[in-house]
Scaffold this motif. Structure first.
Motif, PDB file in Angstrom:
ATOM      1  N   ASP A  22       2.880   4.523  -0.815  1.00 23.64           N
ATOM      2  CA  ASP A  22       2.952   5.321  -2.105  1.00 23.64           C
ATOM      3  C   ASP A  22       4.457   5.814  -2.146  1.00 23.64           C
ATOM      4  N   SER A  44      -7.116  -2.468  -6.159  1.00 22.55           N
ATOM      5  CA  SER A  44      -7.431  -2.388  -4.839  1.00 22.55           C
ATOM      6  C   SER A  44      -6.515  -3.199  -4.006  1.00 22.55           C
ATOM      7  N   TYR A  45      -6.618  -3.196  -2.483  1.00 19.33           N
ATOM      8  CA  TYR A  45      -5.764  -3.966  -1.701  1.00 19.33           C
ATOM      9  C   TYR A  45      -6.153  -5.410  -1.519  1.00 19.33           C
ATOM     10  N   ARG A  74      -4.442   5.472   5.802  1.00 22.24           N
ATOM     11  CA  ARG A  74      -5.670   5.884   4.941  1.00 22.24           C
ATOM     12  C   ARG A  74      -6.215   4.550   4.440  1.00 22.24           C
ATOM     13  N   TYR A  75      -5.462   3.416   4.075  1.00 18.10           N
ATOM     14  CA  TYR A  75      -6.057   2.484   3.514  1.00 18.10           C
ATOM     15  C   TYR A  75      -5.977   1.070   4.296  1.00 18.10           C
ATOM     16  N   ILE A 111       0.320   4.339   5.791  1.00 18.36           N
ATOM     17  CA  ILE A 111      -0.789   3.695   5.084  1.00 18.36           C
ATOM     18  C   ILE A 111      -2.095   3.476   5.625  1.00 18.36           C
ATOM     19  N   ASP A 145      -0.079   5.941 -10.697  1.00 19.99           N
ATOM     20  CA  ASP A 145      -1.007   6.306  -9.446  1.00 19.99           C
ATOM     21  C   ASP A 145      -0.962   5.044  -8.654  1.00 19.99           C
ATOM     22  N   CYS A 146      -0.517   5.447  -7.337  1.00 19.25           N
ATOM     23  CA  CYS A 146      -0.389   4.337  -6.241  1.00 19.25           C
ATOM     24  C   CYS A 146      -1.638   4.146  -5.828  1.00 19.25           C
ATOM     25  N   SER A 147      -2.635   4.818  -5.974  1.00 18.73           N
ATOM     26  CA  SER A 147      -3.999   4.389  -5.180  1.00 18.73           C
ATOM     27  C   SER A 147      -4.872   3.358  -5.614  1.00 18.73           C
ATOM     28  N   PHE A 148      -5.826   3.245  -5.080  1.00 15.91           N
ATOM     29  CA  PHE A 148      -6.832   1.872  -5.536  1.00 15.91           C
ATOM     30  C   PHE A 148      -7.296   2.206  -6.957  1.00 15.91           C
ATOM     31  N   SER A 149      -7.355   3.458  -7.456  1.00 17.60           N
ATOM     32  CA  SER A 149      -7.877   3.482  -8.712  1.00 17.60           C
ATOM     33  C   SER A 149      -6.884   3.609  -9.941  1.00 17.60           C
ATOM     34  N   LEU A 202       0.817  -1.337   0.157  1.00 17.81           N
ATOM     35  CA  LEU A 202      -0.052  -0.016   0.141  1.00 17.81           C
ATOM     36  C   LEU A 202       0.897   1.246   0.069  1.00 17.81           C
TER      37      LEU A 202
END
Length: 525
Positions: A452, A509-510, A468-469, A466, A500-504, A450
Motif C-alpha cells: 500500500d 486480486s493478487y 495481511r495479504y 504485506i 484503493d490499493c486493496s483487492f477491492s 501488494l
C-alpha cells in the motif's frame, strides 16, 4: 539659583545670540554658584552656537563632550563635523569621538569620511592613545572578516593597502599595546586569541588577574557561594567577563587536584549572568559528571543533584542540547535517588531534537530495543539513526546499512524496468509504478504487487508490510537515502493518492496482479 548676570546671559541665549549661547554652554560645562555642571545642557547651548558658526563652540564640544554623551544628543553626521574640525584644530581627544561617530554609524557616511575616521584612529594610535589602538584593531578585524582585505591605516589620509599576511601582525600588535596599557576590552580580546590558539599558559596568566578584579567586585556574593548559600543579589557581568570566568574555570578543572570551590563560584557568577555554557558546566560539576556521562571528581565530595538539575534545566530551556542529554543520563542512573526512565526518555528526546548526535544515537538504540512494544518504535529508531548518520555518526551509519535499499539483488525488477516503455506506462500506469518502486527500493515480487504505497511512506523510510495479504512475508523497513529515491516515491505516491490499493480496488486480486505482471513483463519471471 542663577545670578542676575547669568539670567541676562540665559535671556540673550534664548533670543538666539550666538556669543551668549557659547558663554552659557561654557558656564554649564564648568558649573558654579549659580548654574550646576551639566554636560547635556552645555552641549545643547554649544550646539546652537556651533550651528551659527562660532568656532569656539565646536572647540569646546570637541574638548569636553564625550562620545557617550553626544551619541544620544545629536545626529551623528552633524556632530562628526564639529569633532573633525576640533581634531584638525589640534584637540586630539576629539579625533577619537569623531572616529567612533563615523564608524559606529557607517551607514550615514561615505567612504571618504570613513577613511578619514580610520586615519584619525591611526594617528592617535601612533601617538600611543591606547583606546584608539583598540578601536583600530577592531576595525582591522572587521574589514578582514567582511571584505577579505584591509588597508594599512598609517596616516590620516586615504590608507594604502597591505598584504593579507600583515593583518595578524598589525592587529595583534595594536591589541597587545592597548591591553598592556589597561584597556579592559583589549585584554579580553588578547585572552580570547590565546584561548583560540590553545596557549593556555598565557590565557591563565591574564585570566587570573581579571578574575581577581571580578571577584573583588562581587566579594560578598562569592563569600556566600563558598559557604554553600544561594545568591539572591543580581550579578552584573558583561559577556566578555562571563566568558572569561567560564574558560578560566574550565582550565582550572583540568588540574590534577582541581579546586572545585573556586571553579564553582566562577561558573556560578557566569551562569547567573546568563552564560548558557556556564550553566551547563555548573550543572555537570554539581552532578560530578563530564560531557560524556562519566563520573568525575568523586574523591572530592558528593554530588549536589538538586543544584545540578536546576542549572541543567535552565541551560536546556535556553537551547542547550547537552544539558537535556545530561539530565537524561542523571534520571536513567541508579546514582540518583529519583531515577525515572520515562523522564529520562523525555529529556533524551529533547536533546536529540536539538541536534545532540550522541542523544540521537542513544534514542535510536532505545527505540530499537523496544521495537516489539509498539509498531512505531522501529520506525522511530530508523529516524534517529538517520539523523545521527547525517551528523557523521559511524555507529548510526553501520546500523542503517541493514535497512538500505539493495535494488541490485532484485534482478526481476531491474529486468522489468529495462523493458518499461511509454506504451506500457500508458496502458498499465499502476503496474509500471510498482515495478519502478521495486527497482528503486529492492522489493520482492509479492512486496511490489501488494504494498500500500500511501501507507508505506513515513518520510524517512518505507514500511513494507504485506502480511495481511501474503502470510509468508515479514514486515521490514527500507531507509530512504537519496533525493532521487525521495523524488521517485513522491511521484508514485501522487499517482496512488486516490487509489484503493486493496483487492477491492482497481488493481484487483493478487492473482490478477500476478497475471498482469507476467503478461506485460515476461522478462521479469
Amino acid at each position: 539659583m542663577a545670578t542676575r548676570e547669568e539670567m541676562a546671559v540665559i535671556k540673550a541665549a534664548r533670543a538666539g545670540e550666538s556669543q551668549a549661547q557659547l558663554a552659557l554652554g561654557n558656564r554649564y560645562l564648568d558649573g558654579g554658584t549659580g548654574l550646576p555642571r551639566n554636560n547635556v545642557t552645555a552641549f545643547y547651548w554649544l550646539k546652537r552656537a556651533a550651528q551659527q558658526g562660532v568656532d569656539d563652540a565646536w572647540k569646546a564640544i570637541g574638548r569636553n563632550i564625550s562620545y557617550d554623551d553626544v551619541k544620544a544628543l545629536s545626529v551623528a553626521r552633524e556632530a562628526a563635523l564639529w569633532y573633525e574640525k576640533a581634531f584638525d584644530a589640534g584637540i586630539q581627544n576629539a579625533g577619537l569621538t569623531f572616529a567612533r561617530l563615523v564608524l559606529d554609524n557607517a551607514e550615514q557616511f561615505d567612504s571618504n569620511s570613513q577613511a578619514r575616521a580610520i586615519g584619525a584612529l591611526s594617528f592617535l594610535a601612533n601617538q600611543d592613545d591606547h583606546q584608539a589602538q583598540w578601536l583600530l584593531a577592531q576595525q582591522i578585524q572587521k574589514h578582514r572578516h567582511d571584505h577579505g582585505s584591509q588597508e594599512d591605516v598609517s596616516s590620516n589620509q586615504q590608507p594604502p593597502p597591505i598584504s593579507e599576511e600583515d593583518f595578524p601582525t598589525l592587529e595583534e600588535r595594536l591589541i597587545t599595546k592597548a591591553a598592556y596599557a589597561g584597556v579592559e576590552q583589549a585584554q579580553f580580546a588578547l585572552l580570547d586569541q590565546a584561548w583560540a590558539k590553545s596557549d593556555y599558559v598565557t590565557f591563565a596568566r591574564g585570566a587570573a588577574v581579571l578574575s581577581k578584579k571580578i571577584r573583588h567586585r562581587h566579594v560578598v556574593a562569592v563569600m556566600q557561594l563558598e559557604k554553600g548559600q544561594d545568591i539572591s543579589r543580581d550579578i552584573v557581568l558583561c559577556a566578555d567577563e562571563s566568558l572569561l570566568l567560564l574558560r578560566y574555570a574550565q582550565w582550572r578543572l583540568r588540574a590534577v587536584k582541581p579546586d572545585l570551590v573556586e571553579a564553582g563560584w566562577m561558573l556560578e557568577l557566569a551562569a547567573i549572568a546568563g552564560n548558557i555554557e556556564a550553566q551547563l558546566e555548573l550543572g555537570l560539576l554539581n552532578a560530578k559528571l563530564d560531557r560524556h556521562g562519566n563520573r568525575v571528581f568523586m574523591e572530592l565530595g558528593l554530588a549536589n543533584f538538586k543544584k545540578a538539575l536546576h542549572w541543567l534545566t535552565v541551560a536546556g530551556e535556553r537551547g542547550s542540547s547537552l544539558a537535556w542529554h545530561a539530565l537524561a543520563r542523571i534520571y536513567a542512573r541508579s546514582i540518583y535517588s529519583q531515577r525515572n526512565l520515562d523522564v529520562s526518555l523525555q529529556y533524551l528526546e529533547k536533546a536529540a531534537s536539538l541536534g545532540a548526535v550522541n542523544a540521537q544515537y542513544e534514542l535510536a538504540q532505545i527505540y530499537w530495543r523496544k521495537r516489539r512494544d509498539s509498531p512505531l518504535n522501529d520506525i522511530n529508531a530508523i529516524y534517529w539513526w538517520k539523523k545521527a548518520a547525517e551528523q557523521h555518526c559511524d555507529n548510526a551509519k553501520n546500523a542503517l546499512q541493514a535497512f538500505s535499499a539493495r535494488s541490485g539483488q532484485m534482478r526481476w525488477a531491474d529486468n522489468a524496468l529495462m523493458h518499461l516503455n511509454e506504451k506500457r506506462k500508458s496502458a498499465h500506469p499502476f503496474l509500471s509504478a510498482r515495478v519502478e518502486l521495486a527497482a528503486t527500493f529492492g522489493l520482492t515480487n509479492p512486496e511490489a504487487l501488494l504494498i500500500d504505497v500511501k501507507a508505506a511512506d513515513y518520510g524517512h523510510c518505507l514500511v513494507i508490510d504485506i502480511c495481511r495479504y501474503y502470510a509468508r512475508s515479514r514486515r521490514r523497513l527500507v531507509v530512504i537515502d537519496t533525493d532521487e529515491q525521495r523524488a521517485t516515491l513522491n511521484r508514485i505516491c501522487r499517482l496512488f493518492s486516490d487509489v484503493d490499493c486493496s483487492f477491492s480496488g482497481l488493481e484487483g486480486s493478487y492473482r490478477q496482479r500476478q497475471y498482469r505482471l507476467k503478461s506485460n513483463f515476461p522478462e521479469s519471471a
